[in-house]
Design a protein around this motif. Structure first.
Motif, PDB file in Angstrom:
ATOM      1  N   ALA A 128       6.084   2.024  -8.200  1.00 53.35           N
ATOM      2  CA  ALA A 128       5.311   3.242  -8.412  1.00 53.35           C
ATOM      3  C   ALA A 128       3.863   2.997  -8.010  1.00 53.35           C
ATOM      4  O   ALA A 128       3.292   1.942  -8.299  1.00 53.35           O
ATOM      5  CB  ALA A 128       5.384   3.677  -9.871  1.00 53.35           C
ATOM      6  N   CYS A 129       3.271   3.982  -7.344  1.00 54.24           N
ATOM      7  CA  CYS A 129       1.879   3.887  -6.919  1.00 54.24           C
ATOM      8  C   CYS A 129       0.969   4.044  -8.130  1.00 54.24           C
ATOM      9  O   CYS A 129       1.114   4.981  -8.913  1.00 54.24           O
ATOM     10  CB  CYS A 129       1.569   4.970  -5.882  1.00 54.24           C
ATOM     11  N   GLU A 130       0.022   3.137  -8.250  1.00 53.88           N
ATOM     12  CA  GLU A 130      -0.919   3.196  -9.371  1.00 53.88           C
ATOM     13  C   GLU A 130      -1.921   4.335  -9.213  1.00 53.88           C
ATOM     14  O   GLU A 130      -2.546   4.739 -10.187  1.00 53.88           O
ATOM     15  CB  GLU A 130      -1.661   1.861  -9.495  1.00 53.88           C
ATOM     16  N   ASN A 131      -2.048   4.894  -8.018  1.00 54.63           N
ATOM     17  CA  ASN A 131      -3.002   5.965  -7.764  1.00 54.63           C
ATOM     18  C   ASN A 131      -2.367   7.353  -7.890  1.00 54.63           C
ATOM     19  O   ASN A 131      -2.812   8.175  -8.688  1.00 54.63           O
ATOM     20  CB  ASN A 131      -3.626   5.796  -6.374  1.00 54.63           C
ATOM     21  N   CYS A 132      -1.310   7.610  -7.107  1.00 54.08           N
ATOM     22  CA  CYS A 132      -0.727   8.964  -7.078  1.00 54.08           C
ATOM     23  C   CYS A 132       0.548   9.092  -7.909  1.00 54.08           C
ATOM     24  O   CYS A 132       1.022  10.191  -8.151  1.00 54.08           O
ATOM     25  CB  CYS A 132      -0.460   9.405  -5.648  1.00 54.08           C
ATOM     26  N   GLY A 133       1.146   7.966  -8.317  1.00 52.79           N
ATOM     27  CA  GLY A 133       2.337   8.008  -9.155  1.00 52.79           C
ATOM     28  C   GLY A 133       3.649   8.159  -8.406  1.00 52.79           C
ATOM     29  O   GLY A 133       4.714   8.206  -9.019  1.00 52.79           O
ATOM     30  N   GLU A 134       3.594   8.254  -7.076  1.00 44.20           N
ATOM     31  CA  GLU A 134       4.823   8.375  -6.284  1.00 44.20           C
ATOM     32  C   GLU A 134       5.707   7.152  -6.521  1.00 44.20           C
ATOM     33  O   GLU A 134       5.237   6.029  -6.586  1.00 44.20           O
ATOM     34  CB  GLU A 134       4.478   8.490  -4.796  1.00 44.20           C
ATOM     35  N   ALA A 135       7.022   7.403  -6.702  1.00 46.84           N
ATOM     36  CA  ALA A 135       7.967   6.320  -6.980  1.00 46.84           C
ATOM     37  C   ALA A 135       8.869   6.076  -5.776  1.00 46.84           C
ATOM     38  O   ALA A 135       9.266   7.020  -5.093  1.00 46.84           O
ATOM     39  CB  ALA A 135       8.809   6.661  -8.200  1.00 46.84           C
ATOM     40  N   PHE A 136       9.173   4.813  -5.545  1.00 42.57           N
ATOM     41  CA  PHE A 136      10.033   4.409  -4.441  1.00 42.57           C
ATOM     42  C   PHE A 136      11.172   3.566  -4.994  1.00 42.57           C
ATOM     43  O   PHE A 136      10.950   2.670  -5.804  1.00 42.57           O
ATOM     44  CB  PHE A 136       9.238   3.591  -3.413  1.00 42.57           C
ATOM     45  N   HIS A 137      12.403   3.851  -4.540  1.00 45.17           N
ATOM     46  CA  HIS A 137      13.595   3.150  -5.016  1.00 45.17           C
ATOM     47  C   HIS A 137      14.281   2.481  -3.844  1.00 45.17           C
ATOM     48  O   HIS A 137      14.271   3.005  -2.732  1.00 45.17           O
ATOM     49  CB  HIS A 137      14.585   4.132  -5.654  1.00 45.17           C
ATOM     50  N   ASP A 138      14.941   1.367  -4.141  1.00 39.70           N
ATOM     51  CA  ASP A 138      15.704   0.746  -3.065  1.00 39.70           C
ATOM     52  C   ASP A 138      17.052   1.455  -2.926  1.00 39.70           C
ATOM     53  O   ASP A 138      17.415   2.312  -3.730  1.00 39.70           O
ATOM     54  CB  ASP A 138      15.852  -0.766  -3.265  1.00 39.70           C
ATOM     55  N   LYS A 155       0.851  -1.186   0.000  1.00 39.38           N
ATOM     56  CA  LYS A 155       0.000   0.000   0.000  1.00 39.38           C
ATOM     57  C   LYS A 155       0.891   1.242   0.000  1.00 39.38           C
ATOM     58  O   LYS A 155       1.889   1.305   0.709  1.00 39.38           O
ATOM     59  CB  LYS A 155      -0.872  -0.023   1.248  1.00 39.38           C
ATOM     60  N   CYS A 156       0.545   2.217  -0.807  1.00 37.53           N
ATOM     61  CA  CYS A 156       1.337   3.447  -0.914  1.00 37.53           C
ATOM     62  C   CYS A 156       1.314   4.212   0.410  1.00 37.53           C
ATOM     63  O   CYS A 156       0.229   4.534   0.922  1.00 37.53           O
ATOM     64  CB  CYS A 156       0.786   4.327  -2.030  1.00 37.53           C
ATOM     65  N   PRO A 157       2.489   4.524   0.960  1.00 37.43           N
ATOM     66  CA  PRO A 157       2.524   5.276   2.214  1.00 37.43           C
ATOM     67  C   PRO A 157       2.210   6.769   2.037  1.00 37.43           C
ATOM     68  O   PRO A 157       1.980   7.464   3.020  1.00 37.43           O
ATOM     69  CB  PRO A 157       3.955   5.084   2.702  1.00 37.43           C
ATOM     70  N   ILE A 158       2.166   7.243   0.807  1.00 36.53           N
ATOM     71  CA  ILE A 158       1.884   8.657   0.558  1.00 36.53           C
ATOM     72  C   ILE A 158       0.372   8.910   0.478  1.00 36.53           C
ATOM     73  O   ILE A 158      -0.183   9.670   1.260  1.00 36.53           O
ATOM     74  CB  ILE A 158       2.576   9.153  -0.728  1.00 36.53           C
ATOM     75  N   CYS A 159      -0.303   8.258  -0.470  1.00 35.79           N
ATOM     76  CA  CYS A 159      -1.742   8.496  -0.642  1.00 35.79           C
ATOM     77  C   CYS A 159      -2.605   7.519   0.155  1.00 35.79           C
ATOM     78  O   CYS A 159      -3.770   7.781   0.390  1.00 35.79           O
ATOM     79  CB  CYS A 159      -2.124   8.448  -2.121  1.00 35.79           C
ATOM     80  N   ARG A 160      -2.024   6.383   0.511  1.00 36.40           N
ATOM     81  CA  ARG A 160      -2.703   5.336   1.291  1.00 36.40           C
ATOM     82  C   ARG A 160      -3.919   4.732   0.596  1.00 36.40           C
ATOM     83  O   ARG A 160      -4.769   4.140   1.252  1.00 36.40           O
ATOM     84  CB  ARG A 160      -3.077   5.858   2.665  1.00 36.40           C
ATOM     85  N   HIS A 161      -3.989   4.900  -0.725  1.00 37.43           N
ATOM     86  CA  HIS A 161      -5.105   4.325  -1.465  1.00 37.43           C
ATOM     87  C   HIS A 161      -4.628   3.327  -2.519  1.00 37.43           C
ATOM     88  O   HIS A 161      -5.257   2.292  -2.703  1.00 37.43           O
ATOM     89  CB  HIS A 161      -5.937   5.425  -2.149  1.00 37.43           C
ATOM     90  N   GLY A 162      -3.568   3.669  -3.217  1.00 42.94           N
ATOM     91  CA  GLY A 162      -3.090   2.833  -4.309  1.00 42.94           C
ATOM     92  C   GLY A 162      -2.124   1.759  -3.862  1.00 42.94           C
ATOM     93  O   GLY A 162      -1.572   1.790  -2.767  1.00 42.94           O
ATOM     94  N   GLU A 163      -1.920   0.806  -4.740  1.00 38.80           N
ATOM     95  CA  GLU A 163      -0.918  -0.243  -4.549  1.00 38.80           C
ATOM     96  C   GLU A 163       0.308   0.112  -5.392  1.00 38.80           C
ATOM     97  O   GLU A 163       0.178   0.704  -6.458  1.00 38.80           O
ATOM     98  CB  GLU A 163      -1.457  -1.597  -5.004  1.00 38.80           C
ATOM     99  N   THR A 164       1.480  -0.246  -4.910  1.00 41.56           N
ATOM    100  CA  THR A 164       2.687  -0.005  -5.693  1.00 41.56           C
ATOM    101  C   THR A 164       2.959  -1.199  -6.592  1.00 41.56           C
ATOM    102  O   THR A 164       2.684  -2.340  -6.230  1.00 41.56           O
ATOM    103  CB  THR A 164       3.901   0.251  -4.779  1.00 41.56           C
ATOM    104  N   ARG A 165       3.480  -0.917  -7.764  1.00 45.40           N
ATOM    105  CA  ARG A 165       3.791  -1.938  -8.761  1.00 45.40           C
ATOM    106  C   ARG A 165       5.207  -1.721  -9.271  1.00 45.40           C
ATOM    107  O   ARG A 165       5.661  -0.584  -9.403  1.00 45.40           O
ATOM    108  CB  ARG A 165       2.833  -1.843  -9.954  1.00 45.40           C
TER     109      ARG A 165
END
Length: 75
Positions: free
Chosen positions: A36-46, A2-12
């Motif tokens: 990347a969150c499918e809802n807000c588009g926020e990206a997370f990198h390792d 679950k996206c920690p930014i918007c809390r609605h979308g799933e990351t893929r």
């Protein structure tokens, strides 16, 4: 996850474009692996991807105002 930014979308898993600003220079990295969150588009990198981005940014040509690079996974 679950996206920690918007809390609605799933990351893929996917690839994103990342702009980095350094002084007067802008470096754009394309095809950077990320979650990347499918809802807000926020990206997370390792941590490894972040370290590789910073290392490649250090190698950018001095005096160039805008540079576009394809992200390369460190060998």
């Amino acid at each position: 996850m679950k996206c920690p930014i918007c809390r609605h979308g799933e990351t893929r898993s996917g690839a994103v474009t990342i702009p980095l600003e350094r002084g007067d220079m802008v470096i754009v990295f394309r095809e950077v692996p990320a979650l990347a969150c499918e809802n807000c588009g926020e990206a997370f990198h390792d941590e490894a991807v972040t370290a590789a981005l910073l290392k490649q940014a250090e190698q950018a040509a001095a005096g160039v105002e805008i540079e576009v690079r394809r992200f390369a996974v460190a060998a």
